[in-house]
Design a protein around this motif. Structure first.
Motif, mmCIF file in Angstrom:
data_model
loop_
_atom_site.group_PDB
_atom_site.id
_atom_site.type_symbol
_atom_site.label_atom_id
_atom_site.label_comp_id
_atom_site.label_asym_id
_atom_site.label_seq_id
_atom_site.Cartn_x
_atom_site.Cartn_y
_atom_site.Cartn_z
ATOM 1 N N HIS B 124 -4.356 24.317 -22.204
ATOM 2 C CA HIS B 124 -5.685 23.875 -22.618
ATOM 3 C C HIS B 124 -6.594 25.051 -22.941
ATOM 4 O O HIS B 124 -7.456 24.949 -23.817
ATOM 5 C CB HIS B 124 -6.272 22.948 -21.551
ATOM 6 N N CYS B 125 -6.398 26.158 -22.246
ATOM 7 C CA CYS B 125 -7.150 27.375 -22.555
ATOM 8 C C CYS B 125 -6.812 27.843 -23.975
ATOM 9 O O CYS B 125 -7.707 28.185 -24.755
ATOM 10 C CB CYS B 125 -6.819 28.449 -21.529
ATOM 11 N N LEU B 126 -5.519 27.813 -24.317
ATOM 12 C CA LEU B 126 -5.094 28.208 -25.660
ATOM 13 C C LEU B 126 -5.636 27.243 -26.710
ATOM 14 O O LEU B 126 -6.103 27.661 -27.776
ATOM 15 C CB LEU B 126 -3.556 28.236 -25.738
ATOM 16 N N ALA B 127 -5.581 25.944 -26.402
ATOM 17 C CA ALA B 127 -6.051 24.939 -27.359
ATOM 18 C C ALA B 127 -7.542 25.116 -27.627
ATOM 19 O O ALA B 127 -7.996 25.006 -28.774
ATOM 20 C CB ALA B 127 -5.757 23.544 -26.827
ATOM 21 N N ASP B 128 -8.327 25.407 -26.582
ATOM 22 C CA ASP B 128 -9.766 25.604 -26.752
ATOM 23 C C ASP B 128 -10.054 26.746 -27.716
ATOM 24 O O ASP B 128 -10.948 26.657 -28.563
ATOM 25 C CB ASP B 128 -10.423 25.923 -25.395
ATOM 26 N N ILE B 129 -9.297 27.850 -27.545
ATOM 27 C CA ILE B 129 -9.542 29.023 -28.372
ATOM 28 C C ILE B 129 -9.196 28.763 -29.833
ATOM 29 O O ILE B 129 -9.892 29.215 -30.742
ATOM 30 C CB ILE B 129 -8.730 30.232 -27.834
ATOM 31 N N GLN B 130 -8.111 28.015 -30.061
ATOM 32 C CA GLN B 130 -7.697 27.746 -31.441
ATOM 33 C C GLN B 130 -8.624 26.736 -32.120
ATOM 34 O O GLN B 130 -8.618 26.603 -33.335
ATOM 35 C CB GLN B 130 -6.247 27.224 -31.490
ATOM 36 N N GLY B 131 -9.364 25.969 -31.338
ATOM 37 C CA GLY B 131 -10.289 24.993 -31.912
ATOM 38 C C GLY B 131 -9.741 23.582 -31.881
ATOM 39 O O GLY B 131 -8.536 23.362 -31.783
ATOM 40 N N LEU B 136 -2.217 23.038 -32.076
ATOM 41 C CA LEU B 136 -1.948 22.937 -30.643
ATOM 42 C C LEU B 136 -2.820 21.871 -29.988
ATOM 43 O O LEU B 136 -2.327 21.038 -29.220
ATOM 44 C CB LEU B 136 -2.186 24.296 -29.971
ATOM 45 N N ALA B 137 -4.121 21.856 -30.323
ATOM 46 C CA ALA B 137 -5.037 20.889 -29.724
ATOM 47 C C ALA B 137 -4.596 19.468 -30.057
ATOM 48 O O ALA B 137 -4.582 18.576 -29.204
ATOM 49 C CB ALA B 137 -6.458 21.141 -30.217
ATOM 50 N N LYS B 142 -4.122 14.098 -25.239
ATOM 51 C CA LYS B 142 -4.570 13.888 -23.854
ATOM 52 C C LYS B 142 -3.578 14.503 -22.869
ATOM 53 O O LYS B 142 -3.758 14.429 -21.668
ATOM 54 C CB LYS B 142 -4.743 12.403 -23.578
ATOM 55 N N ASP B 143 -2.490 15.050 -23.394
ATOM 56 C CA ASP B 143 -1.487 15.744 -22.581
ATOM 57 C C ASP B 143 -0.963 14.881 -21.426
ATOM 58 O O ASP B 143 -0.893 15.315 -20.285
ATOM 59 C CB ASP B 143 -2.052 17.063 -22.036
ATOM 60 N N ARG B 144 -0.600 13.638 -21.769
ATOM 61 C CA ARG B 144 -0.065 12.734 -20.740
ATOM 62 C C ARG B 144 1.173 13.309 -20.071
ATOM 63 O O ARG B 144 1.348 13.174 -18.873
ATOM 64 C CB ARG B 144 0.337 11.408 -21.395
ATOM 65 N N LYS B 145 2.019 13.979 -20.883
ATOM 66 C CA LYS B 145 3.270 14.510 -20.341
ATOM 67 C C LYS B 145 2.989 15.556 -19.258
ATOM 68 O O LYS B 145 3.608 15.541 -18.194
ATOM 69 C CB LYS B 145 4.061 15.152 -21.485
ATOM 70 N N ILE B 180 13.890 17.886 -23.470
ATOM 71 C CA ILE B 180 13.697 17.811 -24.917
ATOM 72 C C ILE B 180 12.506 18.697 -25.276
ATOM 73 O O ILE B 180 11.418 18.509 -24.756
ATOM 74 C CB ILE B 180 13.421 16.352 -25.332
ATOM 75 N N PRO B 181 12.710 19.686 -26.184
ATOM 76 C CA PRO B 181 11.594 20.582 -26.525
ATOM 77 C C PRO B 181 10.412 19.781 -27.058
ATOM 78 O O PRO B 181 10.571 18.679 -27.580
ATOM 79 C CB PRO B 181 12.165 21.490 -27.609
ATOM 80 N N ASP B 182 9.232 20.372 -26.918
ATOM 81 C CA ASP B 182 8.002 19.646 -27.192
ATOM 82 C C ASP B 182 7.895 19.231 -28.661
ATOM 83 O O ASP B 182 7.302 19.925 -29.470
ATOM 84 C CB ASP B 182 6.806 20.510 -26.775
ATOM 85 N N ARG B 183 8.478 18.078 -28.984
ATOM 86 C CA ARG B 183 8.487 17.585 -30.372
ATOM 87 C C ARG B 183 7.073 17.432 -30.919
ATOM 88 O O ARG B 183 6.860 17.507 -32.122
ATOM 89 C CB ARG B 183 9.180 16.209 -30.451
ATOM 90 N N ARG B 184 6.100 17.187 -29.978
ATOM 91 C CA ARG B 184 4.728 17.011 -30.447
ATOM 92 C C ARG B 184 4.304 18.171 -31.325
ATOM 93 O O ARG B 184 3.707 17.997 -32.379
ATOM 94 C CB ARG B 184 3.780 16.934 -29.239
ATOM 95 N N ILE B 185 4.647 19.402 -30.872
ATOM 96 C CA ILE B 185 4.226 20.574 -31.638
ATOM 97 C C ILE B 185 5.031 20.675 -32.927
ATOM 98 O O ILE B 185 4.474 20.890 -34.003
ATOM 99 C CB ILE B 185 4.375 21.859 -30.784
ATOM 100 N N GLU B 186 6.366 20.485 -32.846
ATOM 101 C CA GLU B 186 7.200 20.544 -34.045
ATOM 102 C C GLU B 186 6.718 19.563 -35.106
ATOM 103 O O GLU B 186 6.629 19.893 -36.289
ATOM 104 C CB GLU B 186 8.670 20.256 -33.700
ATOM 105 N N LYS B 187 6.372 18.345 -34.678
ATOM 106 C CA LYS B 187 5.892 17.315 -35.616
ATOM 107 C C LYS B 187 4.610 17.750 -36.296
ATOM 108 O O LYS B 187 4.462 17.648 -37.501
ATOM 109 C CB LYS B 187 5.648 15.998 -34.859
ATOM 110 N N LYS B 188 3.656 18.217 -35.491
ATOM 111 C CA LYS B 188 2.357 18.593 -36.036
ATOM 112 C C LYS B 188 2.490 19.752 -37.019
ATOM 113 O O LYS B 188 1.756 19.830 -37.997
ATOM 114 C CB LYS B 188 1.399 18.989 -34.903
ATOM 115 N N VAL B 189 3.424 20.686 -36.737
ATOM 116 C CA VAL B 189 3.611 21.818 -37.637
ATOM 117 C C VAL B 189 4.052 21.315 -39.003
ATOM 118 O O VAL B 189 3.562 21.763 -40.040
ATOM 119 C CB VAL B 189 4.634 22.832 -37.061
ATOM 120 N N GLU B 190 4.976 20.352 -38.994
ATOM 121 C CA GLU B 190 5.444 19.785 -40.264
ATOM 122 C C GLU B 190 4.291 19.104 -40.999
ATOM 123 O O GLU B 190 4.112 19.277 -42.187
ATOM 124 C CB GLU B 190 6.565 18.781 -40.012
#
Lengths: 190, 190, 190, 190
Positions: B124-131, B136-137, B142-145, B180-190
Motif C-alpha cells: 500500500h505504501c508503494l501504491a500510494d506513491i505511484q498514485g 499497482l493501485a 481493496k486487497d482482499r487476498k 498462483i502468481p498475482d494475476r491481478r498485476i499481470e492482467k492490469k499490465v496487459e
C-alpha cells in the motif's frame, strides 16, 4: 516481464548453495595431516557437488542468455529447480560422512536426478514461450542430453545397491558429459 | 530514487533465507533410510517454508515490476518485511524439530502473519506513491487476498491450540492461494 | 570506474550479515513458551543489530545514489566498512548470550563505533572525489551527525562500565537518530 | 556473451566467502575479556583472509572492467578460481584454531597458491580473448606480479616447516604487495 531479477535471484541462491557446502567440512581438532585424512571423503563429495552446481549455473547462464520473456510459470519452474539444488549440501554431507555407502549414494543420485528433471521442465517451458523457431527451441531439439542424464542417474541409483562406487562413477560420468558448456546454444547463436 | 538496489538487496536477503533453512536439517550419523526418518518433519517444515519464501519472492518481483519510484519510507517498509522473513528459518526449525506441536505451530503462524502484514504495508505504501491511477493501485484494489491471508493465519494460530495439524492446514491453504502468481498485476499490465 | 559492482558486492555482503545473525538464535529443545524465554536477550540483541545493519544499507544506498565515479581508494574504504559490519553477528551473539553484561555491551559499542568511523572515512573519500560543489559534499557539510554518533558510541562504551543498560540505551539513541534516512541528501538532490 | 552474470555470480560467491568466515569465530561462553583471548589467533587469521579475499574481489573487479566478451572457457576458469577461494574459510579456521602451527600454515599457503594460479589462468584466458593489443593484455605484460606471488607462496610453504611464523610472514608480504589495486590496468585505461 524482464529476466533480470530471475537471473539475479538464481545467481544468489546458486552462489549460496555452492559456498555453504564447505561449512559441512568441519575443522578438525588436530594440527597434523592425519587429522585431515578423515575429511577426504567429505572433500571428494564436495568437489563433485561444486562441479555439479557449477555446471547448473553455467548452463542456466547459457540458457537464459537467449531468452527475452519470462512468465509466472517460468518463475515457479525456476524455484522448483532451486529447491532440488538446495538439497545438494545435505546429500553431499551425508554421502561424504558415510564414506560413499549405499543409501547416501542413492539419495545423492535421487536429488541429482530430480534436479535434472526440474532443469528439463524449465528448459522446455522457456523454449515453448520463445516459440518453435527460437534459438533455444532449436538448440534443445529432442534434448537427448537432458533425457540421457536423467536415465544415467536412474542407472546410477540402481548400481549403488550393487556397489556404491559403481553408482558414484555414473554420477561422475554425467558430470563429465555436462562439463562442456552447452555448445548447442553457442552454435545456434552464431 | 531508482528501485534497482532495493530489488538487488531484497533478492540477496530472500536468497539467503531460502537457502540457509536447509542448514537446519542436520546430517544424521547413520547411513540407512531409518537414520533419515527422524528428519521427515523437519523436511516437511522446510518444504512449506521454501514455498512460502518462494511466494514472497515471486510476488515481490511482480509488485516491483510496475513500480518506478521508491522513497525512504519504502526502503524501511521493505526492511520490515525482510525482518519477519528472516525469522522463518528459526520458526521452521522449531516447528520441524518438535513434530508440529502446538506452540511451535502457533509461532510459525505468528511470524507468517507478521510477514503478511508487513507485505500489506509495503504494497500500500508503494501504491500510494505511484498514485491512485497506477497499475499497482488498481491491481491491489481493496486487497482482499492480502487481508484474507492475515485473517486465515489468525484462525490458524487459534486452531493450533485445538489441534496443531488443523492450524498447519490453514497455513497450507494460504500458501495454496498465493501459489498462483498475482494475476491481478499481470492482467492490469496487459 | 563504474559503481555498479561496488553496490552489488556491498549489497551481497550486507544481505548476508543481516541474515546469518539469525543463525545465532539456536533452536531450543523444548516446545513451550518457557523454552523460548532464554532466547529473549538474544532476540533483543538481534533486533537492534538488524536495525543497525538496515540503517547502514539504507544510508549506503542514499550516499552512492549521488556518486558517479569510484576509485581504488573508495573500494578499500568500502571493504574497511564491510569488515567492521562483518563483526556485528559475533558481537550481537556475545551480547545476547550474556544478557547485556558489561564487557559484551562494551565490545558491541566498540565495533559499532569502528563501523561509524569507517563510514565517515568512506563518505568523505567519496565527497572528495565528487568535488566540493557536489551534492554529496554539500549534504555532508561538517557531518555533525556522523561525528556525533561516534562520540555517542564512546560515551555508551564508558557508561556500560557503570551500568551496561545505560550503555545499551546510548546505542538505541544512535539507532533512533539514524533511523530516518539521510534527508540531507534527499533535500540537496531536489 | 555478456559479462554481467559472471560478475554477479562472482560477487555473490566472494561476498558469501568473506562473510561466512566470521561464523568460525565461535561465541565464547564467558563474558570477560579473558573469554575472548583464546579467539585472538582465529581473529588474526580472519583479518588476513578478509584482506586476501578483499584483494581478489578488488582485482577481479579491475580486471573485468576492461573486458567485453566472455566464453565458456572463461566461465570455467572463473569457477576454478571460486573453488579455491571457497576453501579459504576452512583453511582460515584450521590455522586460527591451531595457533599458526606448521601444517595448518602450510595448507593455508597451498590454498592461497592454488587461488593465485587459478587467477593467473583466468587473467591470461581473458587477455587471449580480448587480443594482444587489448588494455588487459598490455596491462598484464609478463605478469611478474602474478608469477612472483605464486613463488612467494611456495617459499612461504617451505619456510613454515622451519618456523611457521616465517611462512605466515611471507603470506603477509604477498597481501601487502597486492593491497594496492592493480594500477597497471588503471594506467593503461587512461
Amino acid at each position: 516481464m524482464g529476466k533480470g531479477r530471475l537471473e539475479a535471484f538464481s545467481d544468489g541462491v546458486i552462489a549460496i548453495i555452492i559456498t555453504i557446502m564447505v561449512l559441512e567440512m568441519k575443522v578438525p581438532h588436530g594440527n597434523t595431516p592425519e587429522a585431515l585424512r578423515p575429511l577426504l571423503p567429505t572433500f571428494l563429495s564436495y568437489v563433485l557437488s561444486f562441479i555439479n552446481i557449477g555446471i547448473y549455473w553455467n548452463n542456466h547462464h547459457h540458457m537464459l542468455h537467449t531468452v527475452h520473456k519470462v512468465t509466472g510459470t517460468v518463475l515457479w519452474n525456476n524455484i522448483h529447480l532451486l529447491f532440488w539444488l538446495s538439497l545438494f549440501p545435505f546429500a553431499t554431507a551425508w554421502m561424504g560422512e558415510n564414506h560413499f555407502s549405499t543409501w547416501p549414494v542413492a539419495l545423492y543420485g535421487f536429488i541429482a536426478m530430480m534436479a535434472g528433471i526440474a532443469y528439463y521442465f524449465l528448459a522446455h517451458c522457456l523454449a515453448d514461450i520463445q516459440g518453435k523457431d527460437s534459438v533455444l527451441a532449436k538448440a534443445l531439439g529432442k534434448d537427448r542430453k537432458g533425457i540421457l542424464s536423467v536415465i544415467f542417474y536412474i542407472i546410477g541409483i540402481g548400481l549403488s545397491f550393487i556397489n556404491s562406487w559403481l553408482g558414484f562413477s555414473m554420477y561422475l560420468l554425467v558430470a563429465a558429459v555436462w562439463f562442456i558448456p552447452d555448445r548447442r546454444i553457442e552454435k545456434k547463436v552464431e
